[in-house]
Design a protein around this motif. Structure first.
Motif, PDB file in Angstrom:
ATOM      1  N   ARG A 372       0.845  -1.194   0.000  1.00 51.22           N
ATOM      2  CA  ARG A 372       0.000   0.000   0.000  1.00 51.22           C
ATOM      3  C   ARG A 372       0.881   1.244   0.000  1.00 51.22           C
ATOM      4  O   ARG A 372       1.847   1.323   0.752  1.00 51.22           O
ATOM      5  N   GLN A 373       0.533   2.226  -0.841  1.00 50.95           N
ATOM      6  CA  GLN A 373       1.227   3.504  -0.877  1.00 50.95           C
ATOM      7  C   GLN A 373       0.172   4.615  -0.892  1.00 50.95           C
ATOM      8  O   GLN A 373      -0.880   4.470  -1.523  1.00 50.95           O
ATOM      9  N   SER A 374       0.462   5.693  -0.183  1.00 53.64           N
ATOM     10  CA  SER A 374      -0.526   6.778  -0.129  1.00 53.64           C
ATOM     11  C   SER A 374       0.145   8.116   0.122  1.00 53.64           C
ATOM     12  O   SER A 374       1.236   8.189   0.694  1.00 53.64           O
ATOM     13  N   ALA A 375      -0.545   9.171  -0.311  1.00 51.51           N
ATOM     14  CA  ALA A 375      -0.149  10.551  -0.026  1.00 51.51           C
ATOM     15  C   ALA A 375      -1.431  11.323   0.292  1.00 51.51           C
ATOM     16  O   ALA A 375      -2.428  11.196  -0.434  1.00 51.51           O
ATOM     17  N   ARG A 376      -1.403  12.100   1.388  1.00 42.83           N
ATOM     18  CA  ARG A 376      -2.639  12.774   1.803  1.00 42.83           C
ATOM     19  C   ARG A 376      -2.327  14.064   2.549  1.00 42.83           C
ATOM     20  O   ARG A 376      -1.320  14.168   3.258  1.00 42.83           O
ATOM     21  N   VAL A 377      -3.226  15.052   2.390  1.00 41.10           N
ATOM     22  CA  VAL A 377      -3.149  16.318   3.111  1.00 41.10           C
ATOM     23  C   VAL A 377      -4.535  16.624   3.676  1.00 41.10           C
ATOM     24  O   VAL A 377      -5.542  16.497   2.966  1.00 41.10           O
ATOM     25  N   ASP A 378      -4.579  17.006   4.980  1.00 39.63           N
ATOM     26  CA  ASP A 378      -5.845  17.364   5.626  1.00 39.63           C
ATOM     27  C   ASP A 378      -5.681  18.683   6.362  1.00 39.63           C
ATOM     28  O   ASP A 378      -4.604  18.983   6.909  1.00 39.63           O
ATOM     29  N   PHE A 379      -6.756  19.455   6.390  1.00 35.80           N
ATOM     30  CA  PHE A 379      -6.791  20.717   7.116  1.00 35.80           C
ATOM     31  C   PHE A 379      -7.899  20.643   8.166  1.00 35.80           C
ATOM     32  O   PHE A 379      -9.038  20.265   7.861  1.00 35.80           O
ATOM     33  N   TYR A 380      -7.555  21.036   9.409  1.00 37.70           N
ATOM     34  CA  TYR A 380      -8.487  20.933  10.533  1.00 37.70           C
ATOM     35  C   TYR A 380      -8.773  22.317  11.102  1.00 37.70           C
ATOM     36  O   TYR A 380      -7.849  23.071  11.432  1.00 37.70           O
ATOM     37  N   TRP A 381     -10.035  22.634  11.224  1.00 38.89           N
ATOM     38  CA  TRP A 381     -10.434  23.864  11.889  1.00 38.89           C
ATOM     39  C   TRP A 381     -10.340  23.677  13.412  1.00 38.89           C
ATOM     40  O   TRP A 381     -10.510  22.548  13.906  1.00 38.89           O
ATOM     41  N   PRO A 382     -10.077  24.744  14.168  1.00 41.54           N
ATOM     42  CA  PRO A 382     -10.163  24.621  15.627  1.00 41.54           C
ATOM     43  C   PRO A 382     -11.571  24.183  16.044  1.00 41.54           C
ATOM     44  O   PRO A 382     -12.557  24.523  15.382  1.00 41.54           O
ATOM     45  N   GLY A 387     -18.481  22.193  20.022  1.00 40.98           N
ATOM     46  CA  GLY A 387     -17.798  20.916  20.122  1.00 40.98           C
ATOM     47  C   GLY A 387     -17.589  20.188  18.807  1.00 40.98           C
ATOM     48  O   GLY A 387     -17.224  19.008  18.810  1.00 40.98           O
ATOM     49  N   TYR A 388     -17.785  20.868  17.682  1.00 40.64           N
ATOM     50  CA  TYR A 388     -17.603  20.218  16.378  1.00 40.64           C
ATOM     51  C   TYR A 388     -16.155  20.347  15.913  1.00 40.64           C
ATOM     52  O   TYR A 388     -15.531  21.408  16.059  1.00 40.64           O
ATOM     53  N   ASN A 389     -15.636  19.251  15.328  1.00 41.12           N
ATOM     54  CA  ASN A 389     -14.303  19.235  14.738  1.00 41.12           C
ATOM     55  C   ASN A 389     -14.459  19.033  13.232  1.00 41.12           C
ATOM     56  O   ASN A 389     -14.815  17.941  12.776  1.00 41.12           O
ATOM     57  N   ASP A 390     -14.208  20.079  12.480  1.00 42.27           N
ATOM     58  CA  ASP A 390     -14.403  20.039  11.031  1.00 42.27           C
ATOM     59  C   ASP A 390     -13.061  19.945  10.319  1.00 42.27           C
ATOM     60  O   ASP A 390     -12.052  20.524  10.756  1.00 42.27           O
ATOM     61  N   SER A 391     -13.053  19.222   9.206  1.00 42.32           N
ATOM     62  CA  SER A 391     -11.822  19.074   8.438  1.00 42.32           C
ATOM     63  C   SER A 391     -12.151  18.822   6.972  1.00 42.32           C
ATOM     64  O   SER A 391     -13.245  18.345   6.633  1.00 42.32           O
ATOM     65  N   VAL A 392     -11.203  19.160   6.113  1.00 39.08           N
ATOM     66  CA  VAL A 392     -11.276  18.820   4.693  1.00 39.08           C
ATOM     67  C   VAL A 392      -9.909  18.275   4.297  1.00 39.08           C
ATOM     68  O   VAL A 392      -8.883  18.614   4.909  1.00 39.08           O
ATOM     69  N   GLY A 393      -9.901  17.426   3.277  1.00 34.83           N
ATOM     70  CA  GLY A 393      -8.635  16.864   2.854  1.00 34.83           C
ATOM     71  C   GLY A 393      -8.759  16.104   1.554  1.00 34.83           C
ATOM     72  O   GLY A 393      -9.857  15.905   1.014  1.00 34.83           O
ATOM     73  N   ALA A 413     -14.851  15.945   3.103  1.00 32.92           N
ATOM     74  CA  ALA A 413     -15.161  16.908   4.162  1.00 32.92           C
ATOM     75  C   ALA A 413     -15.785  16.114   5.312  1.00 32.92           C
ATOM     76  O   ALA A 413     -16.658  15.273   5.088  1.00 32.92           O
ATOM     77  N   ARG A 414     -15.325  16.398   6.522  1.00 38.40           N
ATOM     78  CA  ARG A 414     -15.752  15.579   7.671  1.00 38.40           C
ATOM     79  C   ARG A 414     -16.073  16.460   8.860  1.00 38.40           C
ATOM     80  O   ARG A 414     -15.385  17.449   9.121  1.00 38.40           O
ATOM     81  N   ARG A 415     -17.124  16.102   9.563  1.00 39.81           N
ATOM     82  CA  ARG A 415     -17.460  16.736  10.841  1.00 39.81           C
ATOM     83  C   ARG A 415     -17.532  15.645  11.903  1.00 39.81           C
ATOM     84  O   ARG A 415     -18.267  14.655  11.736  1.00 39.81           O
ATOM     85  N   SER A 425     -19.529  10.975  13.660  1.00 42.15           N
ATOM     86  CA  SER A 425     -18.920  11.697  12.548  1.00 42.15           C
ATOM     87  C   SER A 425     -19.802  11.589  11.315  1.00 42.15           C
ATOM     88  O   SER A 425     -20.577  10.622  11.155  1.00 42.15           O
ATOM     89  N   LEU A 426     -19.686  12.583  10.453  1.00 41.61           N
ATOM     90  CA  LEU A 426     -20.394  12.627   9.183  1.00 41.61           C
ATOM     91  C   LEU A 426     -19.370  13.004   8.114  1.00 41.61           C
ATOM     92  O   LEU A 426     -18.713  14.039   8.225  1.00 41.61           O
ATOM     93  N   THR A 427     -19.217  12.139   7.085  1.00 43.54           N
ATOM     94  CA  THR A 427     -18.180  12.323   6.081  1.00 43.54           C
ATOM     95  C   THR A 427     -18.788  12.303   4.690  1.00 43.54           C
ATOM     96  O   THR A 427     -19.528  11.378   4.337  1.00 43.54           O
ATOM     97  N   LEU A 428     -18.464  13.320   3.904  1.00 46.34           N
ATOM     98  CA  LEU A 428     -18.875  13.383   2.497  1.00 46.34           C
ATOM     99  C   LEU A 428     -17.619  13.275   1.639  1.00 46.34           C
ATOM    100  O   LEU A 428     -16.690  14.072   1.784  1.00 46.34           O
TER     101      LEU A 428
END
Length: 635
Positions: A372-382, A387-393, A413-415, A425-428
């Motif tokens: 398995r090989q992978s490359a990924r970047v994610d950004f997380y909002w404070p 109490g929600y943790n939102d991110s996109v990647g 996009a994930r919450r 969690s909810l992921t689209l």
């Protein structure tokens, strides 16, 4: 009863020349239960053994003193009327000191007088303190054996219980234990004073330089006016530690507010107007004595109202600011790592994190494994105030497994929200997949699934559990034709249950099930189909070795069902051995879910970072043994 006896041999045999080593002797203790260990660890007779200054005469003195010393030690275990004999036998080559203990009947708690002083809410109509529940939690009840260690622990636990909520300055003002050895009863009295009820005040932050204060304030669920709660402080500290922004976090109530109020009160008292008694040198001493007597008895000091001391003001809330001290992590961090997995082979990785990119936390990973090989970047909002943790990647992943080669590019996009005990969690996602199998035409598909997941944990320890359960549910749907080649609904669940057996062993039950409903299988992303086998699935088989045959390859199926049972025997904690059986399979039809079985044995170590497992499992379908290795508990 205490007695000392001696059987002496030829004294000349033990005469010592000046400068000779101390006398060599042995000690035998005959006492029931754990009393022999207690005496062996604490008697001077044992502690002085091997000392070069101990001669025969000093040894005899130690033996003579042993019964009284043993009586004091045994009393701490609740035995106040023991029969103890001590003797020294010098008839052999080596003197033998023997202690014989008959502990007698233990002293039991006969009466408990638990007095609560204060515990009054500062506001009229405030919630009364649940004194009944506090008494019920007292850990040394009437009828229990009166052990000194239990007595100290019960007082400590009582005070700790009170200080954790509303009354952090509670203190024990009187404790006594009166033992009647003839009646074998102990009468206990404990008086605890609550001190003032306290409330939380404003939030104060120390140590923030690189990152905005909202990183802390958004996670703070403590509001000014809330009742003091140690649990609330610990919860805030845990949330801040999980953010990754801080190397150290300390959350506490700022007691300086209380100390300042007390100092001000002392200054006000010192500045009060003098009374007539100030002309009498003996007056201050007499007044102090009268005041002390009144404090002890609850009486009023005659004439106190005319001394000029300001009467106490009406009680009010004591406000404690919430103090957060942090040490920030470096904004940018790069790591390089290597490793090995029995599932996916050798591993090399590079990661780069930046904690503040346009106000967001960035995490990037480049991973190379044999399969398995992978490359990924994610950004997380404070974390938001709710109490929600939102991110996109986004990223790309290539998997070469069991004759099937898949390449997937995705953005998501994930919450996420909740607690470690209940996560949701909810992921689209939007993904494009290319799938290659030897001898079969290469296919490409795209899909936009929405997945809702819930994880429920009720475990005694999240790092190394021995009791409780953990469950995970997932529901994924791709119902719209927009950027989706095949509409589908996917359901998946897995769980693990821990049950203690006997004094220290553990029974573990595992299971998982899944199903994908769609008109056609082609077009459903491979990552949403199911396979089984590997370290965390059916042991005895390779990683995702069990599935649907497609030419020479094993690919994912529509349905999944696995189960396993494991018995862990901890022969010398933290070391143990495990015996297990796993079974399960994946298929495109329910009727084809014929379970493949694996059985085996493994070694266990409860390390500081979680359990380390090494298993040797035999897969009955493939008729070969396989080694499995896993570190930590993940669910």
């Amino acid at each position: 009863m205490l007695s000392v006896y001696a059987v002496l041999g030829a004294q000349g045999a033990y005469a010592q020349a000046p400068g000779a080593n101390g006398i060599n002797y042995t000690v035998r203790i005959d006492a029931p239960g754990n009393l022999d260990d207690l005496l062996e660890e604490n008697l001077d007779l044992l502690r002085w053994r091997g000392n070069p200054r101990v001669d025969l005469e000093q040894l005899q003195r130690l033996v003579k003193a042993a019964p009284e010393e043993a009586k004091t030690l045994i009393a701490t275990e609740g035995y106040y009327s023991p029969q103890i004999t001590a003797g020294l036998d010098t008839s052999g080559g080596t003197p033998v000191a023997r202690i014989v203990v008959e502990p007698g009947q233990p002293v039991l708690v006969g009466d408990l007088d638990l007095v609560l002083q204060g515990f009054v809410p500062f506001e009229q109509g405030g919630a009364p303190y649940d004194a009944g529940a506090l008494r019920n939690r007292w850990s040394l009840p009437v009828g229990a054996r009166f052990r000194q260690g239990d007595w100290e622990a019960a007082k400590r636990d009582l005070l700790r219980e009170v200080m954790q909520s509303r009354f952090p300055r509670a203190q024990l003002v009187e404790t006594s234990a009166t033992v009647d050895p003839e009646a074998y009863k102990a009468s206990l009295r404990v008086v605890i004073d609550s001190g003032p009820e306290m409330r939380f005040g404003e939030l104060r932050i120390r140590g923030m330089k690189r990152y905005p204060a909202t990183v802390v304030t958004n996670l703070n669920k403590i509001r000014p006016g809330d009742m003091y709660s140690e649990a609330a402080l610990q919860a805030l500290q845990a949330r801040l530690q999980e953010t990754g922004y801080f190397a150290t976090v300390e959350v506490s109530a700022d007691m300086r507010a209380v100390l300042n109020a007390e100092l001000k009160e002392l200054k006000d008292d010192a500045g009060a107007s003098p009374s007539e008694d100030d002309d009498d040198p003996a007056a201050p001493a007499a007044q102090a004595a009268a005041q002390a007597t009144a404090t002890a008895t609850g009486d009023t000091v005659p004439g106190q109202a005319t001394t000029g001391v300001k009467p106490p003001s009406a009680p009010g809330p004591t406000v404690l600011p919430v103090l957060v001290r942090v040490t920030e992590n470096k904004q940018k961090n790069a790591e390089v790592g290597v490793g090995f997995s029995t599932n996916t082979g050798g591993r090399a990785s590079v990661s780069y994190d930046d904690l503040f990119v346009f106000g967001k936390r960035m995490k990037s990973d480049l991973i190379y494994e044999q399969k398995r090989q992978s490359a990924r970047v994610d950004f997380y909002w404070p974390t938001t105030p709710d109490g929600y943790n939102d991110s996109v990647g986004g990223g790309i992943e290539r998997i070469d497994l069991r004759g099937e080669l898949t390449t997937v590019a995705s953005v998501a996009a994930r919450r996420a929200w909740g607690t470690p005990e209940l996560e949701r969690s909810l992921t689209l996602e939007a993904l494009i997949e290319q799938r290659e199998v030897a001898g079969i035409e290469t296919t490409r598909s795209k899909s936009v699934p929405l997945t809702y997941a819930v994880t429920r944990r009720k475990l005694d320890n999240l790092l190394s559990p021995t009791r409780g359960y953990a469950l995970n549910w997932q529901v994924g749907v791709a119902p719209l034709p927009l950027l989706t080649d095949e509409k589908f609904i996917r359901g998946y669940t897995r769980g693990v249950y821990y049950r203690p057996v006997g004094t220290g062993d553990t029974l573990i039950l595992r299971g998982e099930a899944g199903a994908v409903l769609s008109k056609e299988k082609i077009g459903v992303p491979s990552s949403f189909l199911f396979r089984a086998g590997g370290d965390q699935s059916v042991r005895g088989y390779g990683y995702q070795q069990l599935g649907v045959r497609e030419g020479a390859a094993v690919v994912g199926g529509r349905y999944l069902l696995t189960a396993g049972a494991e018995y862990q025997y901890w022969f010398r904690p933290p070391w143990g051995v495990a015996f297990f059986v796993d079974a399960g399979n994946a298929a495109d039809k329910v009727k084809d879910l014929k379970p493949e079985v694996g059985v085996g044995v493994g070694a266990r170590w409860r390390s500081p970072v979680g359990p380390i497992n090494v298993d040797l499992a035999y897969g009955e379908a493939v008729r070969k043994a396989r080694l499995h290795f896993s570190l930590g508990f993940t669910f």
